[in-house]
Write a protein that holds these residues in place. Structure first.
Motif, PDB file in Angstrom:
ATOM      1  N   GLU A 118     -41.222  40.596  27.909  1.00 26.50           N
ATOM      2  CA  GLU A 118     -42.053  40.711  26.710  1.00 26.50           C
ATOM      3  C   GLU A 118     -43.411  41.325  27.051  1.00 26.50           C
TER       4      GLU A 118
ATOM      5  N   ARG B 248     -43.085  45.045  27.388  1.00 23.99           N
ATOM      6  CA  ARG B 248     -43.021  45.712  26.083  1.00 23.99           C
ATOM      7  C   ARG B 248     -44.415  45.821  25.453  1.00 23.99           C
TER       8      ARG B 248
ATOM      9  N   SER C 299     -40.807  36.143  29.768  1.00 26.35           N
ATOM     10  CA  SER C 299     -42.234  36.436  29.648  1.00 26.35           C
ATOM     11  C   SER C 299     -42.563  37.795  30.270  1.00 26.35           C
TER      12      SER C 299
END
Length: 135
Positions: free
Chosen positions: A43, A46, A40
Motif C-alpha cells: 500500500e 502505491r 503495508s
C-alpha cells in the motif's frame, strides 16, 4: 439421564481448550504479522507511486520544478503536497531527491521501499514519463 447440575465443562476440559487455542494462536500470529507488514509495504508503494505521478503532473500544470525530498528518518518525504509520513515498519530509501520538470521530464533517483527483507522499487521511465511500483 443427566441432572441439571451435570451440565457445563470441567476445569480440565476448559484448560485443554485454552491450551489448544494458545497453540493455534502461537502458530498463526507470526504469519499474520508478516502478512500485515507486507500489505503495508504494498500500500505504501502505491501511495509513493501516486504521489510521484501527482508531483510530475503538478510540475507540468504549474510550469514549476517540483522536487520530492526524502526525510532523514527514512520513513517519509517532503513534496508539494506537504510531508508524507509512511508507516513505521516501512523504510524509504532514496539515493537523491527526485525532480520533475515543467516539460514532463524528470531527474530520477533510486527509490525503494522496504519491510524487513522485502523490497519494492519505484521505477522511472524517463523516455515516456511512466512511474511504476514493483519489479
Amino acid at each position: 439421564m443427566s441432572e441439571a447440575g451435570d451440565r457445563g465443562f470441567t476445569l480440565l476440559e476448559a484448560l485443554v481448550v485454552l491450551a489448544i487455542t494458545a497453540m493455534i494462536a502461537a502458530i498463526v500470529a507470526p504469519n499474520m504479522m508478516q502478512s500485515l507488514a507486507l500489505l503495508s509495504l504494498r500500500e505504501s508503494a502505491r501511495v509513493v507511486q501516486a504521489d510521484f505521478r501527482v508531483a510530475r503532473a503538478t510540475a507540468m500544470r504549474t510550469g514549476n520544478i517540483v522536487t520530492v525530498t526524502p526525510r532523514p528518518d527514512h520513513h517519509g518525504y517532503d513534496w508539494v503536497g506537504g510531508t508524507r509520513q509512511l508507516p513505521e515498519e516501512v523504510r524509504l530509501d532514496m539515493s537523491a531527491p527526485v525532480s520533475f520538470m515543467p516539460d514532463g521530464s524528470m531527474k530520477p533517483a533510486d527509490v525503494a521501499l522496504w519491510v524487513r527483507n522485502r523490497r519494492v522499487p519505484i521505477n522511472f521511465n524517463t523516455a515516456i514519463g511512466a512511474i511504476t511500483a514493483g519489479s
